[in-house]
Design an enzyme around this catalytic site. Sequence first.
Site, PDB file in Angstrom:
ATOM      1  N   GLY A 137       0.846  -1.196   0.000  1.00  0.00           N
ATOM      2  CA  GLY A 137       0.000   0.000   0.000  1.00  0.00           C
ATOM      3  C   GLY A 137       0.874   1.236   0.000  1.00  0.00           C
ATOM      4  CD  GLN A 186      -5.043   8.773   4.455  1.00  0.00           C
ATOM      5  OE1 GLN A 186      -4.792   9.955   4.631  1.00  0.00           O
ATOM      6  NE2 GLN A 186      -6.012   8.147   5.113  1.00  0.00           N
ATOM      7  CB  ILE A 187      -0.771   4.697   6.291  1.00  0.00           C
ATOM      8  CG1 ILE A 187      -2.159   4.836   6.921  1.00  0.00           C
ATOM      9  CG2 ILE A 187       0.249   4.237   7.349  1.00  0.00           C
ATOM     10  CD1 ILE A 187      -2.714   3.577   7.542  1.00  0.00           C
ATOM     11  NE  ARG A 213     -17.821  -1.049   6.539  1.00  0.00           N
ATOM     12  CZ  ARG A 213     -18.136  -1.461   7.754  1.00  0.00           C
ATOM     13  NH1 ARG A 213     -17.203  -1.609   8.657  1.00  0.00           N
ATOM     14  NH2 ARG A 213     -19.377  -1.706   8.079  1.00  0.00           N
ATOM     15  CD  GLN A 237      -0.146  -8.383   0.422  1.00  0.00           C
ATOM     16  OE1 GLN A 237      -0.068  -8.032   1.586  1.00  0.00           O
ATOM     17  NE2 GLN A 237      -0.350  -7.519  -0.568  1.00  0.00           N
ATOM     18  N   GLY A 295      -3.377  -3.142   7.695  1.00  0.00           N
ATOM     19  CA  GLY A 295      -4.602  -3.045   6.888  1.00  0.00           C
ATOM     20  C   GLY A 295      -5.776  -3.717   7.588  1.00  0.00           C
ATOM     21  CG  ASP A 315      -6.460   1.035  18.601  1.00  0.00           C
ATOM     22  OD1 ASP A 315      -7.331   1.738  18.084  1.00  0.00           O
ATOM     23  OD2 ASP A 315      -5.923   0.077  18.011  1.00  0.00           O
ATOM     24  NE  ARG A 343      -6.617   6.814  17.191  1.00  0.00           N
ATOM     25  CZ  ARG A 343      -7.151   6.086  16.216  1.00  0.00           C
ATOM     26  NH1 ARG A 343      -7.739   4.911  16.470  1.00  0.00           N
ATOM     27  NH2 ARG A 343      -7.130   6.525  14.967  1.00  0.00           N
ATOM     28  CG  HIS A 398      -7.495  -1.539  14.851  1.00  0.00           C
ATOM     29  ND1 HIS A 398      -7.241  -0.384  15.539  1.00  0.00           N
ATOM     30  CD2 HIS A 398      -7.737  -1.157  13.576  1.00  0.00           C
ATOM     31  CE1 HIS A 398      -7.324   0.653  14.708  1.00  0.00           C
ATOM     32  NE2 HIS A 398      -7.623   0.206  13.508  1.00  0.00           N
TER      33      HIS A 398
HETATM   34  P1  NAX Z   1      -5.175   4.246   1.300  1.00  0.00           P
HETATM   35  O1  NAX Z   1      -6.469   3.861   0.626  1.00  0.00           O
HETATM   36  O2  NAX Z   1      -4.724   5.651   1.254  1.00  0.00           O
HETATM   37  O3  NAX Z   1      -3.997   3.330   0.720  1.00  0.00           O
HETATM   38  C1  NAX Z   1      -4.120   1.972   0.543  1.00  0.00           C
HETATM   39  C2  NAX Z   1      -3.170   1.587  -0.561  1.00  0.00           C
HETATM   40  O4  NAX Z   1      -3.182   0.159  -0.640  1.00  0.00           O
HETATM   41  C3  NAX Z   1      -3.556   2.122  -1.931  1.00  0.00           C
HETATM   42  O5  NAX Z   1      -2.445   2.753  -2.533  1.00  0.00           O
HETATM   43  C4  NAX Z   1      -3.988   0.882  -2.692  1.00  0.00           C
HETATM   44  O6  NAX Z   1      -3.707   0.974  -4.080  1.00  0.00           O
HETATM   45  C5  NAX Z   1      -3.124  -0.178  -2.008  1.00  0.00           C
HETATM   46  N1  NAX Z   1      -3.574  -1.542  -2.203  1.00  0.00           N
HETATM   47  C6  NAX Z   1      -4.824  -2.030  -2.363  1.00  0.00           C
HETATM   48  N2  NAX Z   1      -4.796  -3.353  -2.583  1.00  0.00           N
HETATM   49  C7  NAX Z   1      -3.489  -3.722  -2.531  1.00  0.00           C
HETATM   50  C8  NAX Z   1      -2.816  -4.956  -2.687  1.00  0.00           C
HETATM   51  N3  NAX Z   1      -3.471  -6.083  -2.967  1.00  0.00           N
HETATM   52  N4  NAX Z   1      -1.459  -4.963  -2.584  1.00  0.00           N
HETATM   53  C9  NAX Z   1      -0.770  -3.834  -2.336  1.00  0.00           C
HETATM   54  N5  NAX Z   1      -1.365  -2.637  -2.202  1.00  0.00           N
HETATM   55  C10 NAX Z   1      -2.702  -2.568  -2.284  1.00  0.00           C
HETATM   56  O7  NAX Z   1      -5.340   3.705   2.795  1.00  0.00           O
HETATM   57  P2  NAX Z   1      -4.535   4.126   4.102  1.00  0.00           P
HETATM   58  O8  NAX Z   1      -5.188   5.289   4.726  1.00  0.00           O
HETATM   59  O9  NAX Z   1      -3.096   4.192   3.784  1.00  0.00           O
HETATM   60  O10 NAX Z   1      -4.877   2.875   5.042  1.00  0.00           O
HETATM   61  C11 NAX Z   1      -4.425   1.579   4.741  1.00  0.00           C
HETATM   62  C12 NAX Z   1      -5.058   0.554   5.651  1.00  0.00           C
HETATM   63  O11 NAX Z   1      -4.724   0.805   7.008  1.00  0.00           O
HETATM   64  C13 NAX Z   1      -6.579   0.527   5.597  1.00  0.00           C
HETATM   65  O12 NAX Z   1      -7.016  -0.822   5.592  1.00  0.00           O
HETATM   66  C14 NAX Z   1      -6.976   1.177   6.914  1.00  0.00           C
HETATM   67  O13 NAX Z   1      -8.266   0.791   7.330  1.00  0.00           O
HETATM   68  C15 NAX Z   1      -5.888   0.653   7.811  1.00  0.00           C
HETATM   69  N6  NAX Z   1      -5.683   1.349   9.097  1.00  0.00           N
HETATM   70  C16 NAX Z   1      -5.325   0.590  10.158  1.00  0.00           C
HETATM   71  C17 NAX Z   1      -5.011   1.158  11.380  1.00  0.00           C
HETATM   72  C18 NAX Z   1      -4.605   0.314  12.541  1.00  0.00           C
HETATM   73  O14 NAX Z   1      -4.424   0.876  13.623  1.00  0.00           O
HETATM   74  N7  NAX Z   1      -4.441  -1.007  12.429  1.00  0.00           N
HETATM   75  C19 NAX Z   1      -5.125   2.619  11.600  1.00  0.00           C
HETATM   76  C20 NAX Z   1      -5.134   3.411  10.349  1.00  0.00           C
HETATM   77  C21 NAX Z   1      -5.855   2.790   9.184  1.00  0.00           C
HETATM   78  O15 NAX Z   1      -7.220   3.031   9.308  1.00  0.00           O
END
Ligand code: NAX
Length: 327
Positions: free
Chosen positions: A11, A15-16, A92, A112, A130, A159, A162, A187
């Site tokens: 990913g 943005q992360i 989502r 993966q 993710g 978490d 926070r 989470h």
């Molecule tokens: P973004 O939607 O900005 O980025 C996700 C990226 O993953 C995109 O560039 C997309 O093209 C890529 N992607 C999709 N399918 C893929 C695959 N099969 N292989 C490789 N890359 C792939 O999301 P972002 O804000 O960066 O968040 C990423 C994930 O972190 C989300 O699932 C989000 O829910 C999760 N989070 C988890 C947190 C935690 O504490 N565990 C907190 C933050 C975040 O909400």
Amino acid sequence: MLSPVRITVTGAAGQISYSLLFRIAAGDMLGSNQPVILQLLDIPESRKILDGVVMELQDCAFPLLAGIIATHDPMMAFDQTDIAILVGARPRRKGMERKDLLQTNGEIFRNQGKILNQVAKRDAKILVVGNPANTNTLITMKNAPDLPAENFSGMLRLDHNRALSQVAMKLNQPVSNIKKMIVWGNHSSTQFPDLYHAEIGDTKVINLIKDPIWIENYFIPTVQKRGAVVIEARGLSSAASAANAIIDHLRNWFFGTADGDWTTMGILSDGSYEIPEGVIYGFPVICKNGMREIVQGLEINPFSRTRLDAAYNELTQELDSIRHLLP
Ligand code: NAX
């Protein structure tokens, strides 16, 4: 000069990652003497953005950045990796049920896991971010049976951080004074931020707060729902704080937790605290020499017990809906 550590980030165009990659390359995670090679994975649709991120990484001229691989081929991205940070997942979408998200993302993590099993270093450490992070960790781990289960973890550190911050603000104390926080469970909104064991010096935080109503009606729901409130405010989900939590999580895993403190990690349950074996659950852990151990012997009061069980029940429901993704 140390030899470079290979760090895969999936990913990588998201943005992360935009908040994460530059900090890793600057040495925030593994220290200012440790060169790194970034192995960046994203899907072909995100290639253009990924190319832009690579250009910016190059333009920083980071002395520790010994190489960059940018690819949509997981075999290449995970090849000989030392640390895999699995951030990439589908967001989502409107009208999507949680079970649909589990399904779609579960398949990504199954694939993966299989590839990590084939090509990652045998002692690679794998952190799943993710969502749904706990269950995705389990799927990845089960599909990588040749890698040690103790090398997988799911992220609850955001978490945890926070929760620390809310207490620090309430008591007007520096965050660094607050020790022994825990966020049990998933989470998700069933997580249980538990400050019954937290301390400042020799004093229990609970005796300083003296306000059970604040804990139950403000502290717990604020931490549980913080992600949604950030989305409401920013129009985007937490990114810089998530990246920071990834760095904190891995720093502790590699360099250890401080004496007299612990952290929260999502790890495979082993029956501790009556959470049956087989789910990835947020536990208090002490890290030392690259290993982590669940802190034992903490007293769980009836109020906490209900919440620990609720999080476990949610995880078993998630598990039921993805069982077919496990080998
Ligand atoms: P973004 O939607 O900005 O980025 C996700 C990226 O993953 C995109 O560039 C997309 O093209 C890529 N992607 C999709 N399918 C893929 C695959 N099969 N292989 C490789 N890359 C792939 O999301 P972002 O804000 O960066 O968040 C990423 C994930 O972190 C989300 O699932 C989000 O829910 C999760 N989070 C988890 C947190 C935690 O504490 N565990 C907190 C933050 C975040 O909400």
